[in-house]
Design an enzyme around this catalytic site. Structure first.
Site, PDB file in Angstrom:
ATOM      1  N   ASP A  95       0.829  -1.209   0.000  1.00 62.75           N
ATOM      2  CA  ASP A  95       0.000   0.000   0.000  1.00 62.75           C
ATOM      3  C   ASP A  95       0.861   1.256   0.000  1.00 62.75           C
ATOM      4  O   ASP A  95       1.966   1.266   0.547  1.00 62.75           O
ATOM      5  CB  ASP A  95      -0.917  -0.027   1.240  1.00 62.75           C
ATOM      6  CG  ASP A  95      -2.060   0.966   1.124  1.00 62.75           C
ATOM      7  OD1 ASP A  95      -2.351   1.404  -0.011  1.00 62.75           O
ATOM      8  OD2 ASP A  95      -2.667   1.297   2.156  1.00 62.75           O
TER       9      ASP A  95
ATOM     10  N   HIS B 179       2.223   3.907  -9.211  1.00 57.91           N
ATOM     11  CA  HIS B 179       1.983   2.471  -9.434  1.00 57.91           C
ATOM     12  C   HIS B 179       3.147   1.832 -10.195  1.00 57.91           C
ATOM     13  O   HIS B 179       3.521   0.696  -9.930  1.00 57.91           O
ATOM     14  CB  HIS B 179       0.669   2.259 -10.184  1.00 57.91           C
ATOM     15  CG  HIS B 179      -0.540   2.584  -9.357  1.00 57.91           C
ATOM     16  ND1 HIS B 179      -0.706   2.104  -8.077  1.00 57.91           N
ATOM     17  CD2 HIS B 179      -1.629   3.349  -9.600  1.00 57.91           C
ATOM     18  CE1 HIS B 179      -1.854   2.559  -7.584  1.00 57.91           C
ATOM     19  NE2 HIS B 179      -2.423   3.327  -8.480  1.00 57.91           N
TER      20      HIS B 179
ATOM     21  N   LEU C 143      10.788 -20.482  -4.548  1.00 53.17           N
ATOM     22  CA  LEU C 143       9.716 -19.646  -3.982  1.00 53.17           C
ATOM     23  C   LEU C 143       8.436 -19.718  -4.822  1.00 53.17           C
ATOM     24  O   LEU C 143       8.488 -19.765  -6.044  1.00 53.17           O
ATOM     25  CB  LEU C 143      10.210 -18.190  -3.976  1.00 53.17           C
ATOM     26  CG  LEU C 143       9.185 -17.130  -3.563  1.00 53.17           C
ATOM     27  CD1 LEU C 143       9.001 -17.110  -2.055  1.00 53.17           C
ATOM     28  CD2 LEU C 143       9.616 -15.744  -4.056  1.00 53.17           C
TER      29      LEU C 143
HETATM   30  C1  IPE Z   1      -5.405  -2.699  -0.177  1.00 56.62           C
HETATM   31  O1  IPE Z   1      -5.082  -1.366  -0.364  1.00 56.62           O
HETATM   32  C2  IPE Z   1      -5.413  -3.419  -1.499  1.00 56.62           C
HETATM   33  C3  IPE Z   1      -4.127  -3.583  -2.145  1.00 56.62           C
HETATM   34  C4  IPE Z   1      -2.966  -3.239  -1.665  1.00 56.62           C
HETATM   35  C5  IPE Z   1      -4.182  -4.225  -3.426  1.00 56.62           C
HETATM   36  P1  IPE Z   1      -6.200  -0.230  -0.523  1.00 56.62           P
HETATM   37  O2  IPE Z   1      -5.479   1.047  -0.692  1.00 56.62           O
HETATM   38  O3  IPE Z   1      -7.147  -0.605  -1.606  1.00 56.62           O
HETATM   39  O4  IPE Z   1      -6.957  -0.319   0.873  1.00 56.62           O
HETATM   40  P2  IPE Z   1      -7.834   0.747   1.641  1.00 56.62           P
HETATM   41  O5  IPE Z   1      -8.879   1.228   0.690  1.00 56.62           O
HETATM   42  O6  IPE Z   1      -6.928   1.861   2.056  1.00 56.62           O
HETATM   43  O7  IPE Z   1      -8.379   0.016   2.806  1.00 56.62           O
HETATM   44  C1  IPE Z   2      -1.553   0.350  -3.431  1.00 56.50           C
HETATM   45  O1  IPE Z   2      -1.350   1.719  -3.465  1.00 56.50           O
HETATM   46  C2  IPE Z   2      -1.793  -0.215  -4.811  1.00 56.50           C
HETATM   47  C3  IPE Z   2      -3.141  -0.715  -5.054  1.00 56.50           C
HETATM   48  C4  IPE Z   2      -4.099  -0.769  -4.170  1.00 56.50           C
HETATM   49  C5  IPE Z   2      -3.411  -1.221  -6.381  1.00 56.50           C
HETATM   50  P1  IPE Z   2      -2.557   2.746  -3.396  1.00 56.50           P
HETATM   51  O2  IPE Z   2      -2.976   3.107  -4.776  1.00 56.50           O
HETATM   52  O3  IPE Z   2      -3.649   2.237  -2.541  1.00 56.50           O
HETATM   53  O4  IPE Z   2      -1.848   3.980  -2.711  1.00 56.50           O
HETATM   54  P2  IPE Z   2      -2.479   4.997  -1.655  1.00 56.50           P
HETATM   55  O5  IPE Z   2      -3.069   4.178  -0.559  1.00 56.50           O
HETATM   56  O6  IPE Z   2      -3.504   5.793  -2.394  1.00 56.50           O
HETATM   57  O7  IPE Z   2      -1.321   5.822  -1.209  1.00 56.50           O
HETATM   58 MG    MG Z   3      -4.108   2.448  -0.582  1.00 58.00          MG
END
Ligand code: IPE
Ligand code: IPE
Ligand code: MG
Length: 252
Positions: free
Chosen positions: A32, A49, A143
């Site tokens: 995240d 990303h 792995l």
């Molecule tokens: C969790 O992250 C999902 C992934 C890392 C793929 P999100 O960014 O979607 O989660 P929330 O919305 O903050 O809970």
């Molecule tokens: C995690 O990063 C990637 C996915 C959930 C695909 P985020 O896109 O959720 O990044 P934040 O949480 O907005 O910083």
């Molecule tokens: Mg996120």
């Protein structure tokens, strides 16, 4: 032979690790913070990303090198479809690009690729490259890199219940078949051990619908670093923290 700096660091880690307890067999990561990382660096979410996708290679290689058996990475949740269409499209394109590019590297590192989630609901070009990666790495013995894609813990449990109903209707099941072990055989993670360690980057302290059944006794570790800046060293430090934990599983 002169060890380069990186190898020296890993050797040091191994020495430290040997003095403590054993390695986690299965590490799961909620990757995240891509969006926040991009914002801090004045970049677009797409660039966040892309940077995040790059981290996957280093962490996978590190896990393989440390002889961890399974690394599960949460890459796209069933709730992530709620994001703007443009971002979803970018994530799907990135996934396809990343996977097709990495197959060679996975083979080189003896990594077997697996995935969990409702894969058939992903765009067909993504599904195609997923099957290709699975097929081409199926004989690898190192792995297991397990990507959670269009994954939701609740959906997984619902899918398991529906598979059980089907099995029951076709007479393949007796009620005694469904104990905890029997139930877990209907989950996406059928052949995988439960995670010993669950890491979430970005400082958020929630599970976000990840592996709800499987993490009942996992050690949880919330790390402040955003995913695009999470390094192999951070990963090793997480393992060391895990090794200091006392797991009791309800006992004393
Ligand atoms: C969790 O992250 C999902 C992934 C890392 C793929 P999100 O960014 O979607 O989660 P929330 O919305 O903050 O809970
Ligand atoms: C995690 O990063 C990637 C996915 C959930 C695909 P985020 O896109 O959720 O990044 P934040 O949480 O907005 O910083
Ligand atoms: Mg996120």
């Amino acid at each position: 032979m002169v060890l380069d700096e990186r190898e020296e660091r890993v050797a040091k880690f191994f020495r430290k690790m040997k003095r403590t307890k054993c390695l986690p067999a299965h590490v799961a990561i909620i990757m995240d913070g891509n969006g926040r990382w991009a914002k801090i660096h004045n970049l677009s979410r797409s660039q966040g990303h892309r940077k995040g996708a790059e981290r996957v290679r280093e962490i996978t290689e590190e896990a393989a090198r440390l002889k961890i058996k399974v690394l599960t990475l949460y890459a796209f949740s069933t709730e992530n479809w709620r994001r703007p269409q443009k971002e979803v499209d970018l994530l799907m394109r990135l996934l396809k690009f990343f996977l097709s590019r990495e197959i060679k590297n996975l083979k080189k590192n003896n990594v077997r690729f697996e995935c969990i989630g409702r894969i058939e609901e992903l765009p067909p070009p993504v599904v195609k490259v997923i099957y290709q990666a699975k097929q081409e790495t199926r004989k690898n013995t190192g792995l297991v890199l397990n990507l959670a894609l269009n994954y939701g813990g609740r959906t997984e449990i619902i899918d398991a219940v529906n598979k059980i109903i089907k099995a029951k209707q076709s007479g393949q099941l007796t009620p005694s078949d469904i104990d905890e072990f029997g139930f877990s055989r209907y989950l996406y993670t059928i052949d995988l051990p439960d995670p010993d360690l669950l890491i979430r980057t970005s400082g958020e302290q929630r599970i976000s619908n990840f592996l709800l059944w499987q993490i009942s006794y996992s050690e949880l570790l919330f790390c402040k670093k955003l995913w695009p800046e999470f390094s192999a060293k951070d990963f090793r430090n997480c393992i060391l923290t895990y090794q200091k934990r006392k797991r009791r599983f309800g006992g004393i």
